[in-house]
Design a protein around this motif. Sequence first.
Motif, short mmCIF file in Angstrom:
data_model
loop_
_atom_site.label_atom_id
_atom_site.label_comp_id
_atom_site.label_asym_id
_atom_site.label_seq_id
_atom_site.Cartn_x
_atom_site.Cartn_y
_atom_site.Cartn_z
N UNK A 57 6.41 72.52 -25.03
CA UNK A 57 7.38 73.54 -24.63
C UNK A 57 7.75 74.35 -25.87
N UNK A 58 7.22 75.55 -26.01
CA UNK A 58 7.51 76.34 -27.21
C UNK A 58 9.00 76.56 -27.43
N UNK A 59 9.41 76.46 -28.67
CA UNK A 59 10.79 76.71 -29.07
C UNK A 59 10.97 78.20 -29.25
N UNK A 78 10.73 76.78 -23.45
CA UNK A 78 10.09 77.37 -22.27
C UNK A 78 8.75 76.71 -21.98
N UNK A 79 8.38 76.72 -20.71
CA UNK A 79 7.14 76.06 -20.30
C UNK A 79 5.96 77.03 -20.22
N UNK A 80 6.23 78.34 -20.08
CA UNK A 80 5.17 79.33 -20.00
C UNK A 80 5.54 80.54 -20.87
N UNK A 81 4.51 81.29 -21.26
CA UNK A 81 4.75 82.51 -22.03
C UNK A 81 4.22 83.70 -21.23
N UNK A 82 4.88 83.93 -20.09
CA UNK A 82 4.53 85.06 -19.24
C UNK A 82 5.74 85.95 -19.03
N UNK A 83 5.53 87.08 -18.39
CA UNK A 83 6.62 88.05 -18.22
C UNK A 83 7.79 87.45 -17.45
#
Length: 680
Positions: free
Chosen positions: A277-279, A299-304
């Motif tokens: 999970x990115x900080x 966060x679990x995803x890096x989308x819009x």
Amino acid sequence: MDEEIWSGSSSEGINEINIENEMEETENVEVEPENVEVETEDPKVGMMFKSSDEVYEYYATYGKKNGFAVSKKNCKKGGDGEKKYITLACTRARKAIIKTSNPVKLRPQTRTGCKACINAILQPDGMWLLRSLVLEHNHKMSPTKSRFFKQNRILEPHVKRRFELNDRAGIRMNKNFTSLVLEAGGREKLSYLEKDCRNHIDKVHCLRLEEGDATAMYNYFVKMQGDNSDFFYVLDLDGNGRLQNVFWADARSRATFKEFGDVVTFDTTYLVNKYDMPFAPFVGVNHHGQSTLLGCGLISHEDTETFTWLFQSWLACMSGFPPNTIITDQDKAMKKATQIVFPNARHRWCLWHIMKKLPEQLRGYKEYEAIKFGIQNAVYDSLTTEEFEENWGKFIEEYQLHSNDWLLRLYEERHRWVPAFVKDIFWTGMSTTQRSESMHAFFDGYINSKTTLKQFVEQYENAMAKKVENENGEKFNSLNSYIPCITQYPFEKQFQNAYTIAKFKEFQQEVVGKIYCNLSLCSEDLNFSVYEVSEDVPFGESLRLATFTVYLKEDSSETNCSCQLFEFRGIVCRHQIAVLMKKRIHHMPDKYILRRWNKNVKRCHTKVHISYDNSSIKPKARRYDKMFNVFNEVADLATSCDNKCDKVVEQLRELKGELKEEVDVVSGSNKFGSMSTQNA
């Protein structure tokens, strides 16, 4: 997002932050009531002491209470070699003596010629009489920062022993120190700083969402909000009730946004490949030039969709006030989310992220090194937008790069990242998202490969406490030391008196940089003058002559320079300084002394008290810690000889017997009571 659990900071709703907006000017003595001792009475002529050491201990204690340190200034001995007369003074006595081989790299000075002191003389009966004194100081004092003075920082033997044992056991310094902070009930209760411990002992990365973490985190956030209603958090759950994303910000971060939320950097790239999970921290810059946290998420995803959710959560946390400017990397999802949530904010791309992609995108060209130099020249050495257009066009044409899609896209978005296009407004001088990267590195020191999500959030407290400590340290330095002026011009003294040490250094570099400048008058009328300032500026490993235009309004002494350093960094540039010197204008207009860098302003976030270190200590544990600390102090006093040690052990055994009898009596009465109840 499928489901969300929103929890704001008050019963009025998530958009309310009950933090006072009005700012106060710092008084001569900064008064923050918590943790300030008041037992020591003020010095008076005629006070008597048993020894010279007692005089020193008294004055040192008085100084600690009032926010200054004490030194032994003078001592006279009699013919028998015994002390007869002593003078104890504030450590800021005497005038500063500047010793340096480099006059433009001066060290902070603490001496101000302060006259505060006490004089004591030995009496025939062996007592010491306080004969004369001066109470007034000529500098600001901060009683709550007294613990930063070296004389007040004492590392007791039992503390040293504990650090040594824990170090041998492989326990890291930050956890080692944090355990002592918890026992003491806060960093302000310790008689030493973390760096003192590090000096004594010479001196991740996978987050795993384990079963029960979502519930544990929710309970943790509820508890934190119970401690301070301005703590803000949002948990984002999927359709099955599983945790997807989380955002939180404590009361201090929310108040800090009111002071330093004008420019924000946001970056997740440092942890993308290391964490499940990115900080995702929101980072600003305070008046000392330090990174300061304005909220963060996992966060679990890096989308819009995810970035939009996170930005909206952060915006709600900050009462709907967006930043003026925001810096991110080139991520398309971030760009789209920024346009959705912060449509009026100026959005920049991180220059460092772009330039580090040069090898990946252009290594295949035979003339790669020459192309790279051409790009760097266009980006870093173009002082105007017109100059950039010319330099960019030259290397594109020379190496036939018209068909390179990556370079074409960069050029189309040049207003988002090229320095010449973005320096027209305030960015605190930031050119990259190095603030976010340094914040990641800061948190990285508090986790390891076995850290759970819940533990990460708990470690956040320890990391934030360290950040607060760092800011307090810089505040202490700015109030208790200064960088000497290198000129006689009054405007340099203006900035020395107003700005923090870090920002005054930046201004002083512009004063020094004036030696590279020459100016000539272009035009002049009744109230308006235009000057041309030529400067030798770095170009690769050599210098080149650059020309800047400075406009001067004679009646108000206001200047404007084409280099736009003041607009970009909030620091008056060397070209403006050169014109002011030429016109013999020695006082800088107030508009150039920015509140943002001012050390004398009472900031609202410093009024927010956060119990980072002792929020979860139970009464029984508090009592244990209180006794444990006293036991250690007694042990320190008794280890010098066997007699003292035996005496302590004997008395402890007697006390143990008495306490055991009391416990047995209470236990027996409880047993009797329970039996009576059963019989009834």
